[in-house]
Design a protein around this motif. Sequence first.
Motif, PDB file in Angstrom:
ATOM      1  N   ALA A  40       1.172  -1.598   0.213  1.00  0.00           N
ATOM      2  CA  ALA A  40       0.168   0.035   0.019  1.00  0.00           C
ATOM      3  C   ALA A  40       1.156   0.788   0.030  1.00  0.00           C
ATOM      4  CB  ALA A  40      -0.590  -0.111   1.295  1.00  0.00           C
ATOM      5  N   ARG A  41       1.691   0.934   0.779  1.00  0.00           N
ATOM      6  CA  ARG A  41       2.751   2.317   0.634  1.00  0.00           C
ATOM      7  C   ARG A  41       3.613   2.165  -0.345  1.00  0.00           C
ATOM      8  NH1 ARG A  41       8.041   3.045   2.271  1.00  0.00           N
ATOM      9  NH2 ARG A  41       8.363   0.860   3.081  1.00  0.00           N
ATOM     10  N   LEU A  42       4.343   1.644  -0.996  1.00  0.00           N
ATOM     11  CA  LEU A  42       5.337   1.930  -2.167  1.00  0.00           C
ATOM     12  C   LEU A  42       4.407   1.549  -3.660  1.00  0.00           C
ATOM     13  CD1 LEU A  42       7.499  -0.654  -0.822  1.00  0.00           C
ATOM     14  CD2 LEU A  42       7.978   1.493  -0.671  1.00  0.00           C
ATOM     15  N   ARG A  43       3.054   0.799  -3.706  1.00  0.00           N
ATOM     16  CA  ARG A  43       2.195   1.047  -4.887  1.00  0.00           C
ATOM     17  C   ARG A  43       2.795   0.849  -5.891  1.00  0.00           C
ATOM     18  NH1 ARG A  43      -0.662   6.485  -5.289  1.00  0.00           N
ATOM     19  NH2 ARG A  43      -1.262   5.424  -6.766  1.00  0.00           N
ATOM     20  N   PRO A  44       3.616  -0.397  -6.303  1.00  0.00           N
ATOM     21  CA  PRO A  44       4.943  -1.187  -6.752  1.00  0.00           C
ATOM     22  C   PRO A  44       3.124  -1.458  -8.432  1.00  0.00           C
ATOM     23  CG  PRO A  44       4.116  -2.621  -5.356  1.00  0.00           C
ATOM     24  CD  PRO A  44       3.675  -1.718  -5.371  1.00  0.00           C
ATOM     25  N   ASP A  45       3.805  -1.711  -9.660  1.00  0.00           N
ATOM     26  CA  ASP A  45       3.193  -1.933 -10.506  1.00  0.00           C
ATOM     27  C   ASP A  45       2.936  -4.059 -10.877  1.00  0.00           C
ATOM     28  OD1 ASP A  45       2.768  -0.115 -11.552  1.00  0.00           O
ATOM     29  OD2 ASP A  45       4.450   0.357 -12.025  1.00  0.00           O
ATOM     30  N   HIS A  46       4.430  -4.076 -10.666  1.00  0.00           N
ATOM     31  CA  HIS A  46       4.596  -5.691 -10.590  1.00  0.00           C
ATOM     32  C   HIS A  46       5.270  -6.134  -9.199  1.00  0.00           C
ATOM     33  CE1 HIS A  46       3.279  -4.981 -14.845  1.00  0.00           C
ATOM     34  NE2 HIS A  46       4.487  -4.150 -14.521  1.00  0.00           N
ATOM     35  N   VAL A  47       5.628  -7.024  -9.219  1.00  0.00           N
ATOM     36  CA  VAL A  47       5.946  -7.888  -8.449  1.00  0.00           C
ATOM     37  C   VAL A  47       6.366  -8.993  -8.512  1.00  0.00           C
ATOM     38  CG1 VAL A  47       5.918  -9.133  -5.348  1.00  0.00           C
ATOM     39  CG2 VAL A  47       4.795  -6.505  -6.273  1.00  0.00           C
ATOM     40  N   LEU A  48       7.571  -9.640  -7.773  1.00  0.00           N
ATOM     41  CA  LEU A  48       8.068 -10.284  -7.301  1.00  0.00           C
ATOM     42  C   LEU A  48       8.673 -11.446  -6.398  1.00  0.00           C
ATOM     43  CD1 LEU A  48      10.992 -12.431  -9.717  1.00  0.00           C
ATOM     44  CD2 LEU A  48      11.648 -12.334  -7.711  1.00  0.00           C
TER      45      LEU A  48
END
Length: 247
Positions: A40-48
């Motif tokens: 929620a804080r970093l709001r990434p588009d994609h995650v691994l």
Amino acid sequence: MRTLVFDIGNTAVKYGCFEDDVLRESAGGHTLEAVPETVARLRPDHVLVASVAEPTAEWAARLRPLVPGRVLEFKPATTPLPLRNTYATPDTLGADRLAAAVGAAWLRPAADTLIVDAGTALKCDWVEGGHTFRGGSIAPGLRMRFEALHQLTGRLPLVALPADTAAPLPLTGDDTQSAIRSGVLNGAVAEVNGFIAQYRQHSPQLGVVLAGGDARFFQPRLKGHIFVIPELVLLGLHRILVHNVEN
């Protein structure tokens, strides 16, 4: 593109948040319970998510409802890579070793590189020509060596890494603790310098990239020019994620 990568290691969980190819934030000691707040804080588009310890399925399941784009579980044997992997048993290859190789290849394209990853284990891995992972060696890390001497003997004490990692190391210990410290630390340095020397015989233009939690200890003690990149594994995981999103 903003990416978030999780590296689940043997002793800690680290994350790195990248804006394009720049590492904006990283931290260790992460937990599965903290994932929603971090996303929620970093709001990434994609995650691994990558792991050399526990399975990644629970982490991925927690992440998928929170991330608008791709949630990738990194599996060294099957995940597409921006690097050729000739390791004979890819299903047994640690995600951290392969990620470090991808990071080194991206940083040093078309160059021979030896990665010295000084973490829980001490790994020396060979990337040929900036395009092919050939494999390498795995040995106990510094703390593991100290613990083995204590646990597998009857009377040897548990000795810790010196608080000042740059302090000189006497070659000859004049008591049991200093003798153990000399054997473990001077021995590990000689071991890594020996690997570097042998690889340089094969590739005189070899570049050496040093990473891992004990990189600060090894940096002043290794011979020749060394590139110190503590977050090499996180960078490699980011590049693996980008490769899979874009292809």
